[in-house]
Design a protein around this motif. Sequence first.
Motif, PDB file in Angstrom:
ATOM      1  N   GLY A  55      42.243  26.390  41.752  1.00 59.72           N
ATOM      2  CA  GLY A  55      43.638  26.791  41.988  1.00 59.72           C
ATOM      3  C   GLY A  55      44.319  26.736  42.450  1.00 59.72           C
ATOM      4  O   GLY A  55      45.471  26.195  41.961  1.00 59.72           O
ATOM      5  N   SER A 108      40.945  28.990  46.098  1.00 60.87           N
ATOM      6  CA  SER A 108      40.822  29.535  45.098  1.00 60.87           C
ATOM      7  C   SER A 108      39.665  29.424  43.731  1.00 60.87           C
ATOM      8  O   SER A 108      40.369  28.247  43.566  1.00 60.87           O
ATOM      9  N   GLU A 150      38.930  29.543  39.965  1.00 57.94           N
ATOM     10  CA  GLU A 150      40.327  29.945  38.928  1.00 57.94           C
ATOM     11  C   GLU A 150      39.373  29.528  37.629  1.00 57.94           C
ATOM     12  O   GLU A 150      38.639  28.521  37.550  1.00 57.94           O
ATOM     13  N   ARG A 185      47.114  35.122  32.995  1.00 63.16           N
ATOM     14  CA  ARG A 185      45.957  34.782  34.141  1.00 63.16           C
ATOM     15  C   ARG A 185      45.557  35.756  34.838  1.00 63.16           C
ATOM     16  O   ARG A 185      45.506  36.358  35.592  1.00 63.16           O
ATOM     17  N   PRO A 197      43.152  34.885  41.361  1.00 62.12           N
ATOM     18  CA  PRO A 197      41.911  34.259  40.934  1.00 62.12           C
ATOM     19  C   PRO A 197      40.977  35.145  42.479  1.00 62.12           C
ATOM     20  O   PRO A 197      40.897  35.703  42.685  1.00 62.12           O
ATOM     21  N   ARG A 249      39.419  33.863  45.832  1.00 57.81           N
ATOM     22  CA  ARG A 249      39.380  32.895  47.476  1.00 57.81           C
ATOM     23  C   ARG A 249      38.508  33.319  48.084  1.00 57.81           C
ATOM     24  O   ARG A 249      38.418  34.106  48.401  1.00 57.81           O
TER      25      ARG A 249
END
Length: 159
Positions: free
Chosen positions: A120, A134, A136, A150, A153, A155
Amino acid sequence: MSRESLEWLNANTLIGFTEKRGTAWHYRASMQAEEPNHYPGPIPVDDVKRRLFGWEALSSPVYVEDPRGGLAQVPGRQAIVRSDNGHVMGIFSDGYEPHPYVEWLINTVSRLLDADLSIGSAGLLKGGAVAWVSVEVPENVVTPEGVEFRPPPVRGDLL
């Protein structure tokens, strides 16, 4: 906000899934090089490797000026420098080992995710001394009530 300049962020960060989230706060079309740093879907792994992590962290001896005008090597210390531009990313003890970003932030994460890697965002900060990737899910999530969002993420950072 960031301590990095807009020029740095537009050249050294990659932002994915803009079709779902829009552009990053620092995005400036006029500061994009030949390749834009925003992607409508996931960022291709090869782009992260090539555009951000295409250099090595090398060990270099540290010297200081001695009182007689010469140079003296500092025992027990090393500088970690970028192989592509010579930027000194930090001074460390001789025992410090740099962590190659491709190995730790791409290959290791890829093995953990069974190669279902959807990046991401990825980037370099502090002249390359700090990096992140990250990971996702590719699609937004819809709750039973119909709310679409959403997920944050996952990370990984390295210093």
